[in-house]
Design an enzyme around this catalytic site. Structure first.
Site, mmCIF file in Angstrom:
data_model
loop_
_atom_site.group_PDB
_atom_site.id
_atom_site.type_symbol
_atom_site.label_atom_id
_atom_site.label_comp_id
_atom_site.label_asym_id
_atom_site.label_seq_id
_atom_site.Cartn_x
_atom_site.Cartn_y
_atom_site.Cartn_z
ATOM 1 N N ARG A 256 -27.622 9.372 22.771
ATOM 2 C CA ARG A 256 -26.210 9.455 22.408
ATOM 3 C C ARG A 256 -25.996 10.663 21.508
ATOM 4 O O ARG A 256 -26.795 10.948 20.607
ATOM 5 C CB ARG A 256 -25.754 8.178 21.684
ATOM 6 C CG ARG A 256 -25.458 7.012 22.633
ATOM 7 C CD ARG A 256 -24.222 7.314 23.461
ATOM 8 N NE ARG A 256 -23.777 6.201 24.272
ATOM 9 C CZ ARG A 256 -24.016 6.082 25.572
ATOM 10 N NH1 ARG A 256 -24.749 6.993 26.183
ATOM 11 N NH2 ARG A 256 -23.538 5.062 26.259
ATOM 12 N N GLU A 285 -17.271 14.394 23.944
ATOM 13 C CA GLU A 285 -17.410 14.760 25.351
ATOM 14 C C GLU A 285 -16.086 14.573 26.087
ATOM 15 O O GLU A 285 -15.354 13.615 25.800
ATOM 16 C CB GLU A 285 -18.488 13.901 26.022
ATOM 17 C CG GLU A 285 -19.869 14.070 25.438
ATOM 18 C CD GLU A 285 -20.887 13.126 26.069
ATOM 19 O OE1 GLU A 285 -22.074 13.220 25.680
ATOM 20 O OE2 GLU A 285 -20.504 12.282 26.921
ATOM 21 N N HIS A 304 -23.776 15.000 30.574
ATOM 22 C CA HIS A 304 -24.043 13.557 30.492
ATOM 23 C C HIS A 304 -24.417 13.018 31.875
ATOM 24 O O HIS A 304 -23.847 12.042 32.362
ATOM 25 C CB HIS A 304 -22.817 12.817 29.938
ATOM 26 C CG HIS A 304 -23.169 11.508 29.280
ATOM 27 N ND1 HIS A 304 -22.548 11.049 28.150
ATOM 28 C CD2 HIS A 304 -24.078 10.550 29.615
ATOM 29 C CE1 HIS A 304 -23.054 9.879 27.798
ATOM 30 N NE2 HIS A 304 -23.992 9.553 28.670
#
Length: 341
Positions: A256, A285, A304
């Protein structure tokens, strides 16, 4: 550990199945088959009757954070957005999807490690300039990877790197797989590699240490890899003190983004303590084009994407959880809502 009760059999039998509208039709039909009932849309307006709710999706609307919620199955492995959005309904079971994510993330990590050791960034830059020059390369075997997080995903990373001859050191808050903190795992030369799998309890490390005793390991590591979830205990976990202990390692984050103090990482990159960084996750993000993260030295940012969940992952893991719950067993994919993972 926070233990929530398993859904009662009679309650589960009459629960409505609510699924996120974003789920593919084929996946919804499989969820319906497993649960033995027709699915309804998971929206911010609960069904009118007072029957219990069984939900499958990414987020939980505020209107459903009630004692009507019997069980929520997350289609994602990370549940921090669910738990940070509001108080969790105490009695509700929370399970998550992992599927083959550990394998995907392990391949991502190995791919970037091999690319670095084979001087792929340097050769790519030379190609763009039509420049011919030999570059030194290095072997990964015998070098040390320090892997934060020893659950299913961290263990999968450890197993794949270990199969390539990398010495793997896991860092755990508590022991969840592999040896106990401080215990060595014997490595048999020439032994067949273990194929990464979803089951818990499979050793993936040559050594496991506690999070409070990682200073020496940070100094020895060639790669520092994070698979940490985001919790109150891990927010800003990689800060100035930890990066100060690094001695030329490459930092890879597939956990994370908010577990990293980005200012501290930038300082460590600029003074050379961190050799390179590969960041699949960021605190915010997606990163805007003018975000300073794009200008970090010797850093690659990916979107991601190291462990994208497939529909098959959701279907298989939901079915496994359903089988466990209906048999009166706690699913292995249960989330401890107190800890956040």
């Amino acid at each position: 550990m926070t233990t929530t009760p398993l859904p009662a059999t009679d309650e589960l039998a009459r629960a409505r199945l609510l699924v996120a509208p974003s789920l593919d039709g084929g996946l919804v039909r499989e969820l319906e088959r497993v649960a033995g009932r027709t699915a309804e849309p998971l929206t911010d307006v609960p069904p009118p009757s007072g029957v219990p709710l069984l939900c499958v999706g990414e987020t939980l609307p505020e209107a459903l954070r009630t004692d009507r919620l019997l069980w929520f199955h997350s289609v994602n492995a990370g549940t921090d957005p669910l738990l940070s959005a509001g108080p969790w309904p105490g009695p509700a079971l929370l399970t998550r999807t992992v599927g083959r994510m550990g394998e995907r993330m392990a391949q991502y990590v190995l791919g970037w490690i091999l690319a670095e050791c084979q001087a792929v960034p340097e050769f790519t830059a030379q190609h763009d300039r039509a420049h011919w020059e030999r570059q030194p390369t290095e072997l990964i075997a015998g070098q040390t990877a320090l892997i934060y997080g020893t659950g299913r995903i961290g263990a999968a990373v450890g197993r794949l790197l270990g199969a390539c001859g990398v010495r793997t050191v896991g860092v755990a808050r508590t022991t969840r797989s592999g040896p106990a903190p401080g215990a060595e795992r014997g490595v048999v030369p020439g032994a067949a590699p273990v194929v990464p799998g979803p089951g818990p309890g499979v050793p993936g490390f040559d050594l496991v240490v506690g999070a409070g005793e990682d200073g020496g390991a940070l100094a020895e590591a060639r790669w520092v890899i994070s698979t940490l979830p985001l919790t109150t205990a891990t927010e800003g976990f990689f800060g100035a003190a930890r990066f100060a202990a690094v001695r030329g390692a490459t930092f890879v984050n597939v956990g994370r983004g908010a577990t990293v103090d980005m200012g501290a990482l930038e300082d460590a990159l600029r003074d050379g303590r961190v050799r390179r960084a590969v960041l699949d996750v960021l605190p915010t993000e997606p990163a805007a084009p003018d975000d300073p993260v794009w200008r970090l030295p010797r850093t690659v940012i990916t979107s991601h994407s190291s462990g994208i969940t497939a529909d098959e992952d959701v279907a298989v893991d939901f079915a496994a959880c359903w089988e466990a719950v209906t048999a009166g067993r706690r699913p292995g994919l249960t989330v401890d809502v107190g800890r956040g993972y």
